[in-house]
Write a protein that holds these residues in place. Structure first.
Motif, PDB file in Angstrom:
ATOM      1  N   HIS A  54      -7.943 -13.072   1.144  1.00  0.00           N
ATOM      2  CA  HIS A  54      -6.497 -13.281   1.001  1.00  0.00           C
ATOM      3  C   HIS A  54      -6.011 -12.793  -0.358  1.00  0.00           C
ATOM      4  O   HIS A  54      -5.186 -13.429  -1.001  1.00  0.00           O
ATOM      5  N   THR A  55      -6.534 -11.686  -0.807  1.00  0.00           N
ATOM      6  CA  THR A  55      -6.104 -11.113  -2.077  1.00  0.00           C
ATOM      7  C   THR A  55      -4.955 -10.136  -1.818  1.00  0.00           C
ATOM      8  O   THR A  55      -4.748  -9.713  -0.675  1.00  0.00           O
ATOM      9  N   PRO A  56      -4.211  -9.747  -2.854  1.00  0.00           N
ATOM     10  CA  PRO A  56      -3.159  -8.749  -2.638  1.00  0.00           C
ATOM     11  C   PRO A  56      -3.666  -7.467  -1.979  1.00  0.00           C
ATOM     12  O   PRO A  56      -2.943  -6.850  -1.193  1.00  0.00           O
ATOM     13  N   ALA A  57      -4.907  -7.083  -2.251  1.00  0.00           N
ATOM     14  CA  ALA A  57      -5.464  -5.872  -1.634  1.00  0.00           C
ATOM     15  C   ALA A  57      -5.633  -6.022  -0.126  1.00  0.00           C
ATOM     16  O   ALA A  57      -5.720  -5.033   0.595  1.00  0.00           O
ATOM     17  N   ASP A  58      -5.667  -7.271   0.362  1.00  0.00           N
ATOM     18  CA  ASP A  58      -5.806  -7.527   1.794  1.00  0.00           C
ATOM     19  C   ASP A  58      -4.464  -7.615   2.505  1.00  0.00           C
ATOM     20  O   ASP A  58      -4.403  -7.757   3.722  1.00  0.00           O
ATOM     21  N   ALA A  59      -3.366  -7.563   1.755  1.00  0.00           N
ATOM     22  CA  ALA A  59      -2.046  -7.898   2.294  1.00  0.00           C
ATOM     23  C   ALA A  59      -1.443  -6.814   3.180  1.00  0.00           C
ATOM     24  O   ALA A  59      -1.497  -5.636   2.852  1.00  0.00           O
ATOM     25  N   ASP A  60      -0.836  -7.266   4.263  1.00  0.00           N
ATOM     26  CA  ASP A  60       0.081  -6.427   5.026  1.00  0.00           C
ATOM     27  C   ASP A  60       1.499  -6.652   4.506  1.00  0.00           C
ATOM     28  O   ASP A  60       2.383  -5.840   4.746  1.00  0.00           O
ATOM     29  N   LEU A  61       1.685  -7.777   3.832  1.00  0.00           N
ATOM     30  CA  LEU A  61       2.971  -8.146   3.243  1.00  0.00           C
ATOM     31  C   LEU A  61       2.663  -8.918   1.968  1.00  0.00           C
ATOM     32  O   LEU A  61       1.821  -9.815   1.975  1.00  0.00           O
ATOM     33  N   PHE A  62       3.318  -8.550   0.864  1.00  0.00           N
ATOM     34  CA  PHE A  62       3.043  -9.193  -0.422  1.00  0.00           C
ATOM     35  C   PHE A  62       4.343  -9.399  -1.178  1.00  0.00           C
ATOM     36  O   PHE A  62       5.232  -8.551  -1.153  1.00  0.00           O
ATOM     37  N   ALA A  63       4.456 -10.554  -1.843  1.00  0.00           N
ATOM     38  CA  ALA A  63       5.620 -10.813  -2.697  1.00  0.00           C
ATOM     39  C   ALA A  63       5.171 -11.470  -3.997  1.00  0.00           C
ATOM     40  O   ALA A  63       4.263 -12.308  -4.007  1.00  0.00           O
ATOM     41  N   HIS A  64       5.830 -11.063  -5.077  1.00  0.00           N
ATOM     42  CA  HIS A  64       5.649 -11.672  -6.404  1.00  0.00           C
ATOM     43  C   HIS A  64       7.035 -12.036  -6.914  1.00  0.00           C
ATOM     44  O   HIS A  64       7.953 -11.215  -6.890  1.00  0.00           O
TER      45      HIS A  64
END
Length: 199
Positions: A54-64
């Motif tokens: 569940h790291t950002p590299a695994d994301a299909d969708l990411f928010a910061h």
């Protein structure tokens, strides 16, 4: 004739190898390539504790998102862990039900269900460091998420950093329809968290 066959055989071998390599790389790189046009991607915090897968590299969708709140981190924390009161001040949360919390607050391993972004989510608190870190898994139709809040004490108050990784076909579809919807939702969450914390 033989040289033409040899070239065709080599070309076919290279094509097969290319497909295999691309398939192997896609598993680890898809999240990163899906975030190429995401303005949040370069802002991700190195201080977040991500669970495996569940790291950002695994994301299909990411928010910061982040915001300075002129209140103590302990005050901000109280509003975050009183999840049943979220709908009173955060309009993107509904039907919050804590399933194994005797005091109605989030704790380590608390399970809760709720509706957000129009999706019903089943969540479980994974990281719980009072006053500084909370993160939970969330499962909804076609999506698997991890959402985390990091509270950093500053002279002016508390800087709150929130990031979320969402994986799965539902997340990819959500990103295609409105790539900034999750960012906007979390901006709203932080802005109303600021209002209730600074009262």
């Amino acid at each position: 004739m033989r040289s033409n066959m040899r070239i065709a055989t080599l070309a076919q071998a290279w094509l097969v190898m290319g497909v295999l390599i691309a398939g192997m790389m896609r598993g680890t790189a898809f999240g990163q390539t899906s975030q190429v046009n995401n303005p949040d991607w370069p802002l991700r915090s190195s201080e977040i504790h991500w669970p495996a897968g569940h790291t950002p590299a695994d994301a299909d969708l990411f928010a910061h998102n982040q915001l300075l709140i002129h209140a103590s981190c302990s005050n901000v924390w109280q509003h975050l862990v009183q999840a049943q009161t979220w709908p009173e001040w955060y309009p993107n949360s509904r039907n919050v039900k804590l399933l194994n919390s005797p005091d109605g607050r989030l704790h380590q391993n608390t399970q809760f269900s709720w509706d957000t972004f129009g999706v019903h989510i089943e969540s479980r608190v994974h990281e719980f460091a009072p006053g500084s870190r909370i993160g939970w898994f969330g499962q909804g139709t076609g999506m698997d998420a991890y959402h985390t809040f990091l509270l950093l004490k500053e002279p002016e108050g508390c800087r709150v950093v929130t990031e979320e990784v969402v994986r799965g076909p539902g997340a990819a579809e959500f990103r295609k329809k409105d790539p900034n919807a999750m960012h906007r939702g979390h901006d709203l969450w932080l802005s109303v968290l600021k209002q209730v914390s600074e009262k």
